[in-house]
Design an enzyme around this catalytic site. Structure first.
Site, PDB file in Angstrom:
ATOM      1  N   ASP A  23       8.924   1.143  -0.077  1.00  0.00           N
ATOM      2  CA  ASP A  23       7.956   2.216   0.218  1.00  0.00           C
ATOM      3  C   ASP A  23       8.645   3.579   0.229  1.00  0.00           C
ATOM      4  O   ASP A  23       8.009   4.594  -0.076  1.00  0.00           O
ATOM      5  CB  ASP A  23       7.343   2.050   1.623  1.00  0.00           C
ATOM      6  CG  ASP A  23       6.607   0.737   1.836  1.00  0.00           C
ATOM      7  OD1 ASP A  23       5.884   0.323   0.936  1.00  0.00           O
ATOM      8  OD2 ASP A  23       6.766   0.145   2.930  1.00  0.00           O
TER       9      ASP A  23
ATOM     10  N   ILE B 248       2.824  -0.163  -6.897  1.00  0.00           N
ATOM     11  CA  ILE B 248       1.684   0.659  -6.439  1.00  0.00           C
ATOM     12  C   ILE B 248       1.886   0.892  -4.946  1.00  0.00           C
ATOM     13  O   ILE B 248       1.623   0.001  -4.128  1.00  0.00           O
ATOM     14  CB  ILE B 248       0.312  -0.022  -6.643  1.00  0.00           C
ATOM     15  CG1 ILE B 248       0.107  -0.497  -8.080  1.00  0.00           C
ATOM     16  CG2 ILE B 248      -0.814   0.930  -6.225  1.00  0.00           C
ATOM     17  CD1 ILE B 248      -1.219  -1.236  -8.310  1.00  0.00           C
TER      18      ILE B 248
ATOM     19  N   THR C   7      -1.718   0.717  -2.092  1.00  0.00           N
ATOM     20  CA  THR C   7      -2.571  -0.337  -2.677  1.00  0.00           C
ATOM     21  C   THR C   7      -3.988  -0.307  -2.098  1.00  0.00           C
ATOM     22  O   THR C   7      -4.957  -0.528  -2.826  1.00  0.00           O
ATOM     23  CB  THR C   7      -1.941  -1.726  -2.416  1.00  0.00           C
ATOM     24  OG1 THR C   7      -0.539  -1.628  -2.623  1.00  0.00           O
ATOM     25  CG2 THR C   7      -2.507  -2.771  -3.343  1.00  0.00           C
TER      26      THR C   7
HETATM   27  C1  IPD Z   1       1.777   0.954   2.223  1.00  0.00           C
HETATM   28  C2  IPD Z   1       1.615   2.453   2.131  1.00  0.00           C
HETATM   29  C3  IPD Z   1       0.999   3.003   3.395  1.00  0.00           C
HETATM   30  C4  IPD Z   1       1.800   2.626   4.611  1.00  0.00           C
HETATM   31  C5  IPD Z   1       2.009   1.126   4.681  1.00  0.00           C
HETATM   32  C6  IPD Z   1       2.640   0.613   3.395  1.00  0.00           C
HETATM   33  P1  IPD Z   1       1.496  -0.500  -0.012  1.00  0.00           P
HETATM   34  O1  IPD Z   1       2.369   0.398   1.061  1.00  0.00           O
HETATM   35  O2  IPD Z   1       2.844   3.077   1.908  1.00  0.00           O
HETATM   36  O3  IPD Z   1       0.913   4.408   3.378  1.00  0.00           O
HETATM   37  O4  IPD Z   1       1.122   3.068   5.757  1.00  0.00           O
HETATM   38  O5  IPD Z   1       2.831   0.861   5.776  1.00  0.00           O
HETATM   39  O6  IPD Z   1       2.789  -0.781   3.476  1.00  0.00           O
HETATM   40  O7  IPD Z   1       1.116  -1.748   0.727  1.00  0.00           O
HETATM   41  O8  IPD Z   1       0.345   0.316  -0.390  1.00  0.00           O
HETATM   42  O9  IPD Z   1       2.462  -0.722  -1.116  1.00  0.00           O
HETATM   43 CA    CA Z   2       4.360   0.307  -0.561  1.00  0.00          CA
END
Ligand code: IPD
Ligand code: CA
Length: 271
Positions: free
Chosen positions: A215, A89, A92
């Site tokens: 990501d 996900i 999240t």
């Molecule tokens: C996050 C999302 C978010 C970004 C964060 C990530 P997660 O991943 O991609 O857009 O700004 O740096 O960590 O925690 O939702 O899997």
């Molecule tokens: Ca992520």
């Protein structure tokens, strides 16, 4: 990509299977919001469940491949040259808050190169796919990065550091520069979808620091296969493991890098 390759079929099959439960779980989040108790535990369980389904389905089709996963870490495969990179996900925080903007992200790395990528938003049923040398698509429609060349007309996406994360002062410097020269900056909360939207020409550019390989792995290939450039923010390097990412169409890439790193440019236009 007229006919979907076997490897993309495997990835799509895994994402579709995992997303059935994920959508049900997302529906449940709204009920949990009412009590507020246990939302985080529930989402952690949904995250883990989704990842397990993806791992199971991908391993069933390609038993020798290894894994790099957000929740379960690294699982070495018999085939040391092929690794799935998975975020079950991405977005999240949106998921926890009942905001329908999150995605499953799966990439395949072969001999150190990204060769296939999938980013799937199960709520909007948008399936972004890319395969090395074969282009990128969204629901079978070919993707192309935007053709805007004026920063003043460009819309950018970013990730904003928050409580306990990131370098707040340096982000504010970048944001101040971006605000002053562009048509707007968005923060949607899923880096995987941000990159898919750059590939689709919805955003003209995206930057963020502190990202992890899961990501962005699939999104990197989407941007490249849609004709975009993606590097670290200074315009150099491979952004997969560095955490600093700048993606855009080819014409805006240098001006954006200059803008975000505070370099003086003769003209802040792309030409
Ligand atoms: C996050 C999302 C978010 C970004 C964060 C990530 P997660 O991943 O991609 O857009 O700004 O740096 O960590 O925690 O939702 O899997
Ligand atoms: Ca992520």
């Amino acid at each position: 990509m007229a006919v979907r390759s076997p490897i993309l079929n495997v990835m799509v099959g895994a994402a579709e299977k995992a997303s059935r439960t994920l959508k049900r779980d997302f529906g449940e989040v709204e009920n949990l919001q009412v009590s507020r108790k246990g939302t985080n535990d529930f989402v952690t369980a949904a995250d883990t469940r989704t990842e397990k389904t993806l791992q199971y389905e991908l391993a069933k089709a390609r038993p020798a491949f290894g894994f790099i996963m957000e929740e379960s870490g690294v699982v070495e495969g018999e085939d040391k040259n092929r690794t799935w990179i998975i975020d079950p996900i991405d977005g999240t925080t949106n998921f926890i808050h009942g905001i329908p903007h999150f995605a499953i992200s799966i990439a395949l790395m072969e001999y150190g190169e990204l060769v296939a990528g999938l980013v799937y938003n199960p709520v909007f049923d948008e399936m972004f796919l890319a395969e090395k040398g074969q282009g990128a698509t969204c629901n079978n429609r070919r993707l192309r990065v935007s053709s805007r060349i004026e920063l003043s007309e460009s819309v950018l996406a970013t990730g904003i550091p928050h409580y306990g994360r990131g370098d707040h002062p340096s982000f504010l410097t970048q944001l101040t520069a971006a605000m002053s020269q562009t048509a707007g900056v968005r923060r949607f909360g899923s880096a995987a979808l941000d990159l898919a939207y750059v590939a689709a020409g919805r955003f003209d550019g995206f930057w963020e620091t502190g990202l992890k390989s899961w990501d962005i792995a699939a999104g990197i290939l989407l941007v490249k296969e849609a004709g975009g450039f993606i590097t670290e923010i200074d315009g150099k390097g491979d952004c997969l493991n560095g955490g600093s990412v700048l993606a855009s169409n080819p014409r805006l890439h240098k001006p954006l890098s200059n803008l975000l790193t505070g370099k003086k440019t003769e003209r802040l236009r792309a030409r």
